[in-house]
Design a protein around this motif. Sequence first.
Motif, PDB file in Angstrom:
ATOM      1  N   GLU A 127       4.831  12.037 -12.689  1.00 21.14           N
ATOM      2  CA  GLU A 127       6.112  11.771 -12.037  1.00 21.14           C
ATOM      3  C   GLU A 127       5.959  11.700 -10.518  1.00 21.14           C
ATOM      4  O   GLU A 127       6.599  10.876  -9.863  1.00 21.14           O
ATOM      5  N   VAL A 128       5.088  12.559  -9.972  1.00 26.76           N
ATOM      6  CA  VAL A 128       4.847  12.526  -8.525  1.00 26.76           C
ATOM      7  C   VAL A 128       4.216  11.190  -8.130  1.00 26.76           C
ATOM      8  O   VAL A 128       4.593  10.581  -7.122  1.00 26.76           O
ATOM      9  N   GLN A 129       3.263  10.716  -8.936  1.00 25.79           N
ATOM     10  CA  GLN A 129       2.620   9.438  -8.636  1.00 25.79           C
ATOM     11  C   GLN A 129       3.589   8.270  -8.781  1.00 25.79           C
ATOM     12  O   GLN A 129       3.496   7.286  -8.043  1.00 25.79           O
ATOM     13  N   LYS A 130       4.526   8.367  -9.719  1.00 30.07           N
ATOM     14  CA  LYS A 130       5.554   7.324  -9.841  1.00 30.07           C
ATOM     15  C   LYS A 130       6.409   7.283  -8.578  1.00 30.07           C
ATOM     16  O   LYS A 130       6.837   6.202  -8.136  1.00 30.07           O
ATOM     17  N   ASN A 131       6.655   8.452  -7.996  1.00 30.01           N
ATOM     18  CA  ASN A 131       7.359   8.495  -6.717  1.00 30.01           C
ATOM     19  C   ASN A 131       6.547   7.797  -5.631  1.00 30.01           C
ATOM     20  O   ASN A 131       7.092   7.104  -4.771  1.00 30.01           O
ATOM     21  N   GLU A 132       5.216   8.013  -5.670  1.00 33.51           N
ATOM     22  CA  GLU A 132       4.346   7.381  -4.683  1.00 33.51           C
ATOM     23  C   GLU A 132       4.398   5.857  -4.797  1.00 33.51           C
ATOM     24  O   GLU A 132       4.295   5.150  -3.796  1.00 33.51           O
ATOM     25  N   ARG A 243      -4.436   2.608  -5.236  1.00 35.12           N
ATOM     26  CA  ARG A 243      -3.007   2.498  -5.518  1.00 35.12           C
ATOM     27  C   ARG A 243      -2.524   3.616  -6.435  1.00 35.12           C
ATOM     28  O   ARG A 243      -3.238   4.050  -7.355  1.00 35.12           O
ATOM     29  N   ALA A 244      -1.293   4.060  -6.197  1.00 36.39           N
ATOM     30  CA  ALA A 244      -0.703   5.123  -7.017  1.00 36.39           C
ATOM     31  C   ALA A 244      -0.542   4.676  -8.467  1.00 36.39           C
ATOM     32  O   ALA A 244      -0.621   5.501  -9.385  1.00 36.39           O
ATOM     33  N   GLU A 245      -0.322   3.368  -8.684  1.00 37.67           N
ATOM     34  CA  GLU A 245      -0.167   2.873 -10.056  1.00 37.67           C
ATOM     35  C   GLU A 245      -1.408   3.157 -10.903  1.00 37.67           C
ATOM     36  O   GLU A 245      -1.302   3.481 -12.088  1.00 37.67           O
ATOM     37  N   LEU A 246      -2.597   3.033 -10.284  1.00 39.13           N
ATOM     38  CA  LEU A 246      -3.835   3.304 -11.025  1.00 39.13           C
ATOM     39  C   LEU A 246      -3.905   4.762 -11.447  1.00 39.13           C
ATOM     40  O   LEU A 246      -4.364   5.086 -12.545  1.00 39.13           O
ATOM     41  N   LYS A 247      -3.444   5.648 -10.582  1.00 41.85           N
ATOM     42  CA  LYS A 247      -3.433   7.078 -10.915  1.00 41.85           C
ATOM     43  C   LYS A 247      -2.429   7.360 -12.034  1.00 41.85           C
ATOM     44  O   LYS A 247      -2.664   8.226 -12.876  1.00 41.85           O
ATOM     45  N   ASN A 412       0.441  -4.847   5.078  1.00 44.20           N
ATOM     46  CA  ASN A 412       0.894  -4.919   3.684  1.00 44.20           C
ATOM     47  C   ASN A 412      -0.288  -4.800   2.715  1.00 44.20           C
ATOM     48  O   ASN A 412      -0.174  -4.188   1.647  1.00 44.20           O
ATOM     49  N   LEU A 413      -1.419  -5.384   3.119  1.00 44.51           N
ATOM     50  CA  LEU A 413      -2.627  -5.270   2.292  1.00 44.51           C
ATOM     51  C   LEU A 413      -3.089  -3.816   2.239  1.00 44.51           C
ATOM     52  O   LEU A 413      -3.529  -3.332   1.200  1.00 44.51           O
ATOM     53  N   LYS A 414      -2.965  -3.128   3.352  1.00 46.72           N
ATOM     54  CA  LYS A 414      -3.304  -1.690   3.387  1.00 46.72           C
ATOM     55  C   LYS A 414      -2.400  -0.922   2.428  1.00 46.72           C
ATOM     56  O   LYS A 414      -2.858  -0.021   1.691  1.00 46.72           O
ATOM     57  N   ALA A 415      -1.100  -1.273   2.405  1.00 47.49           N
ATOM     58  CA  ALA A 415      -0.174  -0.614   1.481  1.00 47.49           C
ATOM     59  C   ALA A 415      -0.516  -0.947   0.031  1.00 47.49           C
ATOM     60  O   ALA A 415      -0.329  -0.127  -0.866  1.00 47.49           O
ATOM     61  N   HIS A 416      -1.045  -2.160  -0.214  1.00 42.83           N
ATOM     62  CA  HIS A 416      -1.409  -2.576  -1.563  1.00 42.83           C
ATOM     63  C   HIS A 416      -2.617  -1.822  -2.091  1.00 42.83           C
ATOM     64  O   HIS A 416      -2.756  -1.596  -3.290  1.00 42.83           O
ATOM     65  N   LEU A 417      -3.522  -1.454  -1.161  1.00 43.73           N
ATOM     66  CA  LEU A 417      -4.798  -0.862  -1.589  1.00 43.73           C
ATOM     67  C   LEU A 417      -4.849   0.652  -1.484  1.00 43.73           C
ATOM     68  O   LEU A 417      -5.735   1.267  -2.046  1.00 43.73           O
ATOM     69  N   SER A 418      -3.922   1.240  -0.751  1.00 47.25           N
ATOM     70  CA  SER A 418      -4.001   2.682  -0.534  1.00 47.25           C
ATOM     71  C   SER A 418      -2.743   3.350  -1.019  1.00 47.25           C
ATOM     72  O   SER A 418      -1.707   2.726  -1.214  1.00 47.25           O
ATOM     73  N   GLN A 419      -2.863   4.673  -1.186  1.00 45.76           N
ATOM     74  CA  GLN A 419      -1.707   5.454  -1.673  1.00 45.76           C
ATOM     75  C   GLN A 419      -0.728   5.646  -0.551  1.00 45.76           C
ATOM     76  O   GLN A 419      -1.092   5.922   0.561  1.00 45.76           O
TER      77      GLN A 419
END
Length: 419
Positions: A127-132, A243-247, A412-419
């Motif tokens: 749930e925390v990662q979904k928030n991320e 990305r948080a989605e991967l976690k 935006n690419l940084k946001a795409h690749l990092s948490q």
Amino acid sequence: MKILKSLITLTFLLNLSLNAQQTITLDECQQLAKANYPLIKRNALIEKTRDYTVENASKGWLPHINVIGQATYQNEVTQLPINIPNMSVEPLSKDQYKIYADVQQTVYDGGMITNQKKIAQIQSETEVQKNEVELNKLEERINQIYFGILQSQEQLQQTDLTKNDLENGLKKAEAQFQYGTILRSQVDVLKAQIISLEQRKIELQSLRKNFINMLAVFIKKNIEEQTLFRKPEKLLLTEENNRAELKVFDLQQKILETQKDIVESKNLPKLGAFFQGGYGKPGFNMLRNEFDLFYIGGARLQIPITGFYTKKNEIALLDTQQQDVEIQKENFVFNQKFSTIQNNGDLEKLQKLIDKDSELIALRQSIKKASLAQLENGVISTSDYLREVNAEEQARIQKVLHETQFLLTQYNLKAHLSQ
């Protein structure tokens, strides 16, 4: 000496004015936006939910105690079928009463409680990662607003530079008009363009103000119109994908794996101890028709059998769900790679355009200076000069646009690749 004192005083006042001016950075805005985003409050609730769930699961090791009271009436009771000489046995009463405590203590549960606590922890992390994930989307929104402010800010500066060029041309044209070498209409052409620039400046100021107001809502901070927004540096990006989605996908796999452990646990033997003690009529001695204390204790072994009927299908179902999660993860990674390739291509293109923009601006500036001298000597008209001024302005605006797009794409690419 007086001149030196005046210079020192002027320098001090200038530094004081610059320090007093509010400045803000993109990192500041990102941190404030995340800290004040309503969804961030869920993290505290998720943590509390996890703690309550784990605590409740841990209490499975505490004794389970029930207090039971019972009053009954039955139509017949057990009696001796024969008469014994010189002995009288009083039959039991048809109304019977008892109150007792039943205590059950788990000794071995096959790992059920441990797995329940583990699932509670993993679900909380999920749930925390979904928030991320949502906060990553917020980061992109802040990027759009912040770079929108920067672009309008720099366009305003370009407008002032162009206005200055037109005013210089206007001075030359008015001087020529006074000498009767040009018509009034040529002077009016420059005046009309200056008014158009002032209108554009009003539009840009309004656009910048709207962006600032939107940003102020996100960061919950009052931002003055005179605030200086610092231009962020270019980034050195890596291909690492955090990305948080991967976690989230990985945690979903862990939940399903733990659910498999629960399926195994519920089919393992269970060992426990029990105790019953109370007061009633009759007690355990059925030949005494009176109220009495009674108790019984021992160990209980349970070996579940029926769970094996469905175990195979339950494990197969969880395997299917794990495969589905893995497919979703692969699809997400594929789309991320595709987006990254596209963004890297855009960055390469924009950098080349920026390099050409610098060359073009230098040429346009040289042409504009030459045309100003030609205007002063009456070689060209004000319309010709205006065309060159507009061409230089357009080149500068294009460079501002390309530079802003480059930085926005990077962040935006940084946001795409990092948490």
